[in-house]
Design a protein around this motif. Structure first.
Motif, mmCIF file in Angstrom:
data_model
loop_
_atom_site.group_PDB
_atom_site.id
_atom_site.type_symbol
_atom_site.label_atom_id
_atom_site.label_comp_id
_atom_site.label_asym_id
_atom_site.label_seq_id
_atom_site.Cartn_x
_atom_site.Cartn_y
_atom_site.Cartn_z
ATOM 1 N N TRP A 276 -55.171 -57.586 -32.672
ATOM 2 C CA TRP A 276 -54.553 -57.390 -31.370
ATOM 3 C C TRP A 276 -53.472 -58.430 -31.108
ATOM 4 C CZ3 TRP A 276 -55.027 -52.816 -29.753
ATOM 5 C CH2 TRP A 276 -56.228 -52.104 -29.833
ATOM 6 N N PHE A 279 -50.286 -57.265 -32.834
ATOM 7 C CA PHE A 279 -49.663 -56.074 -32.261
ATOM 8 C C PHE A 279 -49.264 -56.259 -30.791
ATOM 9 C CE2 PHE A 279 -50.931 -54.050 -36.140
ATOM 10 C CZ PHE A 279 -49.890 -53.150 -36.342
ATOM 11 N N THR A 280 -49.205 -57.507 -30.358
ATOM 12 C CA THR A 280 -48.421 -57.802 -29.158
ATOM 13 C C THR A 280 -46.931 -57.828 -29.502
ATOM 14 O OG1 THR A 280 -48.543 -60.196 -29.527
ATOM 15 C CG2 THR A 280 -50.263 -59.207 -28.137
ATOM 16 N N TRP A 410 -51.556 -58.258 -40.890
ATOM 17 C CA TRP A 410 -50.729 -57.543 -39.912
ATOM 18 C C TRP A 410 -49.384 -58.210 -39.723
ATOM 19 C CZ3 TRP A 410 -52.437 -53.026 -39.926
ATOM 20 C CH2 TRP A 410 -53.813 -52.775 -40.016
ATOM 21 N N LEU A 432 -44.026 -49.124 -29.576
ATOM 22 C CA LEU A 432 -45.258 -49.361 -30.337
ATOM 23 C C LEU A 432 -46.052 -50.501 -29.713
ATOM 24 C CD1 LEU A 432 -47.151 -49.198 -32.846
ATOM 25 C CD2 LEU A 432 -45.525 -50.717 -34.001
ATOM 26 N N PHE A 433 -45.386 -51.606 -29.382
ATOM 27 C CA PHE A 433 -46.083 -52.778 -28.860
ATOM 28 C C PHE A 433 -46.506 -52.571 -27.412
ATOM 29 C CE2 PHE A 433 -43.106 -54.227 -32.173
ATOM 30 C CZ PHE A 433 -44.054 -54.567 -33.118
ATOM 31 N N MET A 436 -49.755 -50.683 -27.863
ATOM 32 C CA MET A 436 -50.825 -51.504 -28.425
ATOM 33 C C MET A 436 -51.332 -52.549 -27.425
ATOM 34 S SD MET A 436 -51.407 -50.127 -31.271
ATOM 35 C CE MET A 436 -52.500 -51.289 -32.074
ATOM 36 N N ASN A 440 -55.134 -52.970 -25.967
ATOM 37 C CA ASN A 440 -55.939 -54.184 -26.183
ATOM 38 C C ASN A 440 -56.604 -54.685 -24.904
ATOM 39 O OD1 ASN A 440 -54.802 -56.558 -24.851
ATOM 40 N ND2 ASN A 440 -53.381 -56.876 -26.518
#
Length: 475
Positions: A276, A279-280, A410, A432-433, A436, A440
């Protein structure tokens, strides 16, 4: 009296922070140094003017070396000890730094980055454990927050050194000097760490109990007969008894974990918290901020390099408040507040570059600053601390390695796809972010327990096991 015995109490703990912190300076510096060079003509000429996808591969392969270092730490870290693993990792990083500095082609740069990555993976898997095991419980969050603040300060140093060489120098020294400078940090750790002790918890687990108590007394700045030292020794003994009397963990138990400690769940959480974190979108900014500023925000090359340094300063300033509030506010609330702030900043940034006017570009630039500050105050340090806190002693090196493995896995994926995505997807890449970060928030709320709850459950289980053992002995 030697220097190693002269260091006691707070002075010793600060010496550990400084020595380990130099490795973390190197970690941050390596994260940022290529980010300021990837648009420089002399650097690109030296590595054959790679395409955007190949440039992404060159940058990302560093993380493959880090993955290998994590695996090494998981397999051999407990045998070597915390201190020796960091020493070996630092030596390997010096070798990698020399290879990169002497680069005369993309292949040589890749080899150097793989070697440096191997050492960095070993260090970043081990240092959080080393620092946390040498810190009093009430200051553990602060100690690791300081280390992660040092990481970001290393990134600041990298970007401003890049800017200084770009602004004032010409030729290959513009990029060779910043790459060579990384060895200064590794050499500092190599020369200072031998004067510092191994962690008392590792020593105790290896049967070196008298040495463990002696080190513990030094860290406390007291005698071996001090009640506080005796209490912590009793806690270490109880934890060791728990490990010896419970079913021994093996990797096959990951599939069918029936232990009351729930090792599998703990290791999954170690993996997921770093998933997580990545993927910030933080490493899009860390590795490629100059490209983001040029392509997405529309700044010139020189202005991008200057603003990139300012953004990294904002990032570093964001890492300072957790040093003071993290142990008071707690891990999960800080993560949740951070995710909300990150989502807000990323969504407005994405909208700003999508509309693509001068006003919205300025708004997007402001959001980059807010994003970096928000990340520094929340998701920057906690994932590194959390893994060491939720795993039992015999799995602590594995939990830390699993978390760091996830970090580098990642990071590799994001570093690999970012140049191509920025070039071809533009503003849509950042959606995308946004998605994500949105996901989260509920995951953090429902699946990441506060560590104080975990400590209570562990203590209750230890007491239950101890009581059961006493009954069995009486019978």
């Amino acid at each position: 009296m030697g220097l190693s015995n002269f260091l006691q109490g707070r002075l010793l703990r600060w010496a550990i922070t400084v020595s380990a912190g130099s490795c973390y300076l190197l970690f941050g510096y390596d994260q940022g140094v290529l980010g300021g060079l990837v648009t420089q003509p002399s650097f690109l000429d030296a590595i054959g003017r790679p395409s955007s996808s190949f440039l992404g591969t060159i940058v990302a392969l560093y993380n493959i070396g880090c993955l290998a270092g994590c695996i090494f730490a998981a397999l051999f870290g407990n045998r070597l000890g915390r201190k020796n693993t960091v020493l070996l990792g630092s030596v390997i990083m010096v070798v990698g730094g020399v290879i990169q500095t002497a680069t005369y082609g993309a292949a040589q740069l890749i080899v150097g980055r793989l070697v440096s990555g191997l050492g960095n993976g070993m260090n970043t898997s081990t240092i959080p454990v080393y620092v946390s095991e040498c810190s009093p419980a009430k200051y553990r969050g602060r100690s690791v927050a300081i280390q992660l603040s040092i990481v970001i300060f290393g990134t600041v140093v990298a970007y401003w050194l890049d800017y200084g060489t770009i602004k004032n120098l010409t030729g290959e020294v513009v990029w060779r000097f910043p790459i060579a400078f990384q060895n200064v940090f590794a050499l500092f750790t190599i020369f200072t760490l031998p004067f510092l002790p191994e962690t008392p918890r590792w020593l105790y687990s290896q049967g070196r109990k008298e040495e463990a108590v002696s080190v513990l007394a030094r860290l406390q700045g007291s005698s071996v007969d001090d009640p506080q030292v005796k209490m912590i020794e009793a806690e270490m003994a109880a934890a060791l008894q728990l490990e010896e009397e419970s079913v021994k963990f093996s990797f096959k138990d990951l599939i069918n974990d029936k232990t009351p400690v729930k090792n599998t769940r703990r290791l999954v959480l170690c993996f997921m918290i770093q998933f997580w974190q990545q993927f910030t979108g933080i490493n899009v900014i860390a590795f490629y901020v100059t490209i983001v500023l040029e392509v997405n925000v529309g700044l010139s090359r020189e202005t991008s390099s200057l603003v990139a340094g300012c953004i990294q300063i904002a990032f570093w300033l964001g890492t300072l408040p957790p040093i003071f509030f993290l142990d008071k506010l707690g891990r999960r609330p800080t993560l949740l507040f951070g995710s909300i702030a990150l989502l807000t900043a990323m969504a407005i940034f994405t909208a700003g570059i999508a509309v693509n006017t001068k006003a919205t570009a300025n708004m997007a630039l402001a959001m980059l600053f807010l994003y970096e500050i928000s990340f520094g105050m929340s998701w920057n340090s906690i994932p590194w601390l959390y893994a060491a806190e939720i795993t039992p002693m015999q799995l602590r090196h594995v939990g830390s390695a699993v978390a760091t493995f996830s970090e580098w896995l990642w990071t590799f994926v994001i570093a690999q796809i970012t140049p191509h995505a920025i070039e071809n997807a533009g503003w849509k890449f950042y959606l995308l972010f946004c998605v994500m970060i949105t996901l989260n928030i509920p995951f953090t709320f429902f699946f990441f327990p506060e560590v104080s709850v975990i400590f209570t459950m562990q203590r209750q289980f230890e007491y239950s096991l101890s009581a059961f053992s006493d009954k069995r002995k009486d019978s």
